[in-house]
Design a protein around this motif. Structure first.
Motif, PDB file in Angstrom:
ATOM      1  N   HIS A  39     -10.864  -6.215   6.402  1.00 60.98           N
ATOM      2  CA  HIS A  39      -9.917  -6.250   6.017  1.00 60.98           C
ATOM      3  C   HIS A  39      -8.516  -6.118   7.022  1.00 60.98           C
ATOM      4  CE1 HIS A  39      -6.703  -3.318   4.776  1.00 60.98           C
ATOM      5  NE2 HIS A  39      -7.239  -3.843   2.822  1.00 60.98           N
TER       6      HIS A  39
ATOM      7  N   SER B  45       0.921  -1.364  -0.144  1.00 62.53           N
ATOM      8  CA  SER B  45       0.014  -0.079   0.146  1.00 62.53           C
ATOM      9  C   SER B  45       0.966   1.441   0.371  1.00 62.53           C
ATOM     10  CB  SER B  45      -0.749  -0.033   1.141  1.00 62.53           C
ATOM     11  OG  SER B  45      -0.160   0.330   2.411  1.00 62.53           O
TER      12      SER B  45
ATOM     13  N   SER C 268     -11.205  -0.751   1.322  1.00 60.16           N
ATOM     14  CA  SER C 268     -11.347  -1.028   0.398  1.00 60.16           C
ATOM     15  C   SER C 268     -11.022  -1.595  -0.022  1.00 60.16           C
ATOM     16  CB  SER C 268     -13.934  -1.085   0.337  1.00 60.16           C
ATOM     17  OG  SER C 268     -14.015  -1.054   1.012  1.00 60.16           O
ATOM     18  N   SER C 269     -11.113  -0.166  -1.217  1.00 59.12           N
ATOM     19  CA  SER C 269      -9.464   0.340  -2.577  1.00 59.12           C
ATOM     20  C   SER C 269      -8.711   0.088  -2.113  1.00 59.12           C
ATOM     21  CB  SER C 269     -10.595   1.141  -3.165  1.00 59.12           C
ATOM     22  OG  SER C 269      -9.810   2.712  -1.941  1.00 59.12           O
ATOM     23  N   SER C 270      -8.378  -0.535  -0.704  1.00 68.78           N
ATOM     24  CA  SER C 270      -6.158  -0.293  -0.690  1.00 68.78           C
ATOM     25  C   SER C 270      -6.139  -2.306  -0.714  1.00 68.78           C
ATOM     26  CB  SER C 270      -5.808   0.135   0.396  1.00 68.78           C
ATOM     27  OG  SER C 270      -5.976   2.216  -0.575  1.00 68.78           O
TER      28      SER C 270
ATOM     29  N   SER D 127      -2.405   6.482  -0.550  1.00 71.24           N
ATOM     30  CA  SER D 127      -4.043   5.552   0.811  1.00 71.24           C
ATOM     31  C   SER D 127      -3.855   5.774   1.665  1.00 71.24           C
ATOM     32  CB  SER D 127      -3.752   4.328   0.196  1.00 71.24           C
ATOM     33  OG  SER D 127      -3.449   3.563  -1.181  1.00 71.24           O
TER      34      SER D 127
ATOM     35  N   ALA E 223     -14.594   3.064   2.425  1.00 76.23           N
ATOM     36  CA  ALA E 223     -14.382   2.843   0.592  1.00 76.23           C
ATOM     37  C   ALA E 223     -12.592   3.491   0.256  1.00 76.23           C
ATOM     38  CB  ALA E 223     -15.021   4.168  -0.314  1.00 76.23           C
ATOM     39  N   ALA E 224     -12.125   3.952   1.146  1.00 79.23           N
ATOM     40  CA  ALA E 224     -11.014   3.971   0.957  1.00 79.23           C
ATOM     41  C   ALA E 224      -9.673   2.802   1.240  1.00 79.23           C
ATOM     42  CB  ALA E 224     -10.282   5.435   1.377  1.00 79.23           C
TER      43      ALA E 224
END
Length: 715
Positions: free
Chosen positions: A84, A26, A51-53, A30, A48-49
């Protein structure tokens, strides 16, 4: 729907068996984005950030994110964070998993918390504490205590926070014995002194109504803080010891501790219950000095205190000074009017209220019930059902109305409604239900409801015992009184009911024991208790004891005077009854119909025919008491037993109603005794008309038979 904690871990195990693809670490960008969203409190963008990392984040970021989810009460997002965390951390730290359990607890899902707890490969003391707190926060005290028992059995040393949570669970369940055991653990692990734990011990003892233990524990706290003082004041108030609550409040003020607003409010409520207006004025001064004037809760408690202490104008003045009145302020003023019997003003204020909640409606309903405006109470209840969602307090008040009107059918309907809505576990409602069935004479139902209450209090027992006594089941009332003492402490009302039961079945020794118990344990022998004692000793033919209780230096009301006058009359102390009547007149106490029953019985026992007739005439001429059936019965007995047959016949002719069958029967007996044939035959005719199956025939008694009847009457 998001997966549960268990399904998340199962998927991770399956994923671990698949070939792993290389991932890019990562980027710092991020983390920067996530931190920015965390700082602004924007949970959707943060998730949202995240989940996208597809890379792990520092512990501090996960911890902050879990705190944000907790504050927003977002259970779905907690599950996403956990997913996560375990997906991209080969060995998630115990610290973060503990924080996840706490987040699940704050979001109201002890099930998710327990699933994660059970799957954790490694637990520390914080894990156990987090799970116990999760159960406590979710109102699952039984599960919390069971988990603590497992923890303690595993040899894990509990933290002070864990013990405080467990003590709170004991208080929720009123588990006094277990609370004492936890208290011993507090001492064993060396947590004394610890103001938080010590206050928790005070709190649990107070909730279990073990106020002596609570007070001893409080006095052992070296430096009690404002929370400690609030706990002891509140617990004394809830235990019905308003005076002790006030003593502790003023002791706190003298000690220089600034009270919490809740403490001030509780002290004012104690003034309301004890009608302690002087102390209320002093607390009002404290409110001004401490800067609580703008506090709505304190202001409402002040208004209610003044109103309940009878100073309604002061309450109204305070109400007028409130700049922005909320529903609490309006309701407090309404409750004040309703409590002191100013129903018209309460109704007017109720109609003026811009906003009403269920508490406001209940305050008005309680005022109607308190002052026996039962029809108005039912009308208001019908309006409530159309306007607002009713609660258990509403249903309990309606049950009080049913009890007052002896409306068993309506009471059963309320019971059925509560059963269908699973709302019968509330103690106030349960007590009202027992009371309604008892007063309506349905004692079997009252017993069933009583046995179903898991945490009975003094009110529960009093309702059942008074039902037994009211319907002449005195033996069962005394048996219940004895059983009650193993479960809770009787109060003055309980003793009054028990003494009346003793009087009904002439159980002198039992009555003496109750009297001695009250004296030994410092119970106040108020005018009601003294009247019951006089009645019990009089009926048990121990008139000297009754006189001793009556002559104690204390206030004597009309009921107490009546009990003593009747007691002397029944024990053939007619002269003393008449002396007491004259003493009562000199003290300015107005006689009522019961007083004159005692006076006329005294005249019968002493043979004072002329005096009895004079008192009978004075009833309406001087005292404004309309003679009742029992007074006419006394005059018939007075004239008949002493042979004044001409006067008796004249009295019957002037009666405003036809003599009852018991009266004709007494007239018949007197005519046989004294040889009045015409009146005797008339009496026989009336008796036979009402009972033709077993007719009587008038015959003048022979001398031997007459002597036997006189002897029997004398006995």
């Amino acid at each position: 729907m998001a997966a549960s904690a268990r399904s998340v871990l199962n998927r991770l195990i399956q994923r671990a068996a698949r070939p792993k693809r290389s991932r890019k670490p990562s980027s710092s960008s991020s983390r920067t984005v996530i931190r920015r969203h965390l700082d602004s409190g924007d949970l959707p963008k943060t998730i949202a950030a995240l989940s996208s990392s597809p890379a792990p984040f520092p512990t501090s970021l996960y911890a902050r994110l879990l705190r944000l989810c907790s504050s927003k009460r977002s259970l779905v997002d907690v599950r996403r964070v956990e997913s996560h965390l375990v997906a991209f951390n080969p060995s998630p730290s115990t610290f973060l998993l503990n924080r996840t359990i706490e987040a699940y607890a704050h979001c109201g899902s002890p099930t998710d918390a327990r699933e994660l707890f059970d799957e954790m490969p490694k637990r520390d003391g914080g894990t156990w504490n987090a799970m116990i707190v999760a159960y406590r926060c979710s109102d699952c005290p039984d599960e919390a205590l069971a988990l603590f028992s497992t923890m303690n059995g595993s040899g894990i040393h509990p933290k002070d926070v864990t013990l405080a949570s467990v003590l709170g669970c004991c208080g929720d369940l009123l588990a006094l014995l277990l609370a004492r055991q936890i208290h011993c653990l507090v001492l064993k692990y060396g947590y004394f002194p610890n103001v938080i734990l010590d206050t928790s011990v005070v709190d649990v003892y107070g909730k279990c109504f073990a106020m002596d233990d609570a007070r001893k524990m409080f006095d052992s706290i070296i430096d009690p803080n404002d929370v400690s003082w609030n706990v002891i004041v509140r617990r004394y108030l809830e235990a019905g010891k308003a005076r002790e609550a006030l003593l502790m409040f003023f002791r706190m003020i003298r000690g220089g501790v600034k009270p919490l607003s809740f403490t001030v409010s509780n002290a004012l409520i104690a003034c309301s219950e004890a009608l302690a207006l002087k102390e209320g004025h002093q607390i009002h001064s404290t409110v001004i000095k401490a800067g609580f004037e703008g506090d709505n809760i304190v202001g409402s408690s002040l208004m209610e205190m003044y109103a309940k202490c009878g100073v309604v104008q002061d309450a109204r003045q305070l109400f007028g000074q409130v700049p922005s009145k909320d529903v609490v302020s309006w309701t407090s003023m309404l409750s004040g009017y309703a409590t002191c019997g100013r129903i018209d003003e309460a109704e007017k204020l109720f109609d003026e209220m811009p906003e009403k909640n269920v508490v406001s409606w209940n305050a008005m309903l309680a005022g109607y019930v308190r002052f026996f405006c039962l029809d108005e109470a039912l009308d208001l209840f019908c309006r409530m059902r159309e306007t607002i969602e009713i609660d258990l307090v509403t249903l309990g008040l309606v049950l009080n109305v049913c009890a007052g009107m002896s409306d068993l059918d309506r009471g059963k309907q309320v019971h059925g409604f509560s059963y269908r809505h699973n709302s019968g576990s509330n103690l106030f409602f349960s007590n009202a239900l027992i009371d309604m069935y008892s007063k309506c004479g349905c004692l079997r139902n009252a017993e069933v409801c009583f046995r179903m209450v898991s945490r009975r209090d003094t009110v529960s027992w009093n309702s059942l015992i008074s039902g037994y006594a009211r319907y002449c089941r005195s033996e069962e009332a005394l048996a219940a009184f004895s059983e009650m003492q193993f479960e809770t402490t009787p109060n003055e009302l309980t003793f009054s009911i028990a003494l009346a039961a003793c009087a009904n079945i002439f159980m002198l020794e039992h009555g003496k024991q109750i009297h001695a118990y009250m004296v030994r344990n410092g119970f106040e022998l108020d005018v009601i208790i003294r009247g019951t004692l006089v009645d019990m000793y009089s009926k048990c033919r121990l008139i000297e004891y009754a006189m001793r209780v009556f002559e104690e230096e204390s206030f004597r009301d009309l009921i107490l005077w009546n009990s003593m006058i009747l007691g002397c009359a029944y024990n053939r102390r007619g002269e003393r009854s008449l002396e007491l009547f004259e003493e009562m007149r000199k003290e300015g106490i107005a006689a009522d119909n019961v007083t004159f029953v005692g006076v006329l019985l005294a005249c019968i026992s002493e043979g004072y025919v002329d005096l009895g007739r004079r008192y009978f005439n004075l009833m309406s001429d001087e005292y404004g008491v309309i003679p009742r059936v029992e007074h006419y019965e006394c005059i018939i007995e007075l004239l008949g037993i002493h042979g004044f047959m001409v006067e008796l016949e004249d009295f019957i002719q002037r009666m405003p109603f036809e003599p009852t069958i018991p009266m004709w029967t007494r007239i018949f007996d007197c005519c046989r005794e004294h040889g009045n044939r015409s009146l005797g035959e008339r009496a026989a005719k009336c008796i036979n008309k009402s009972n033709p199956i077993n007719p009587v025939q008038f015959e003048i008694l022979e001398r031997t038979e007459l002597d036997t009847k006189k002897e029997a009457h004398h006995l």
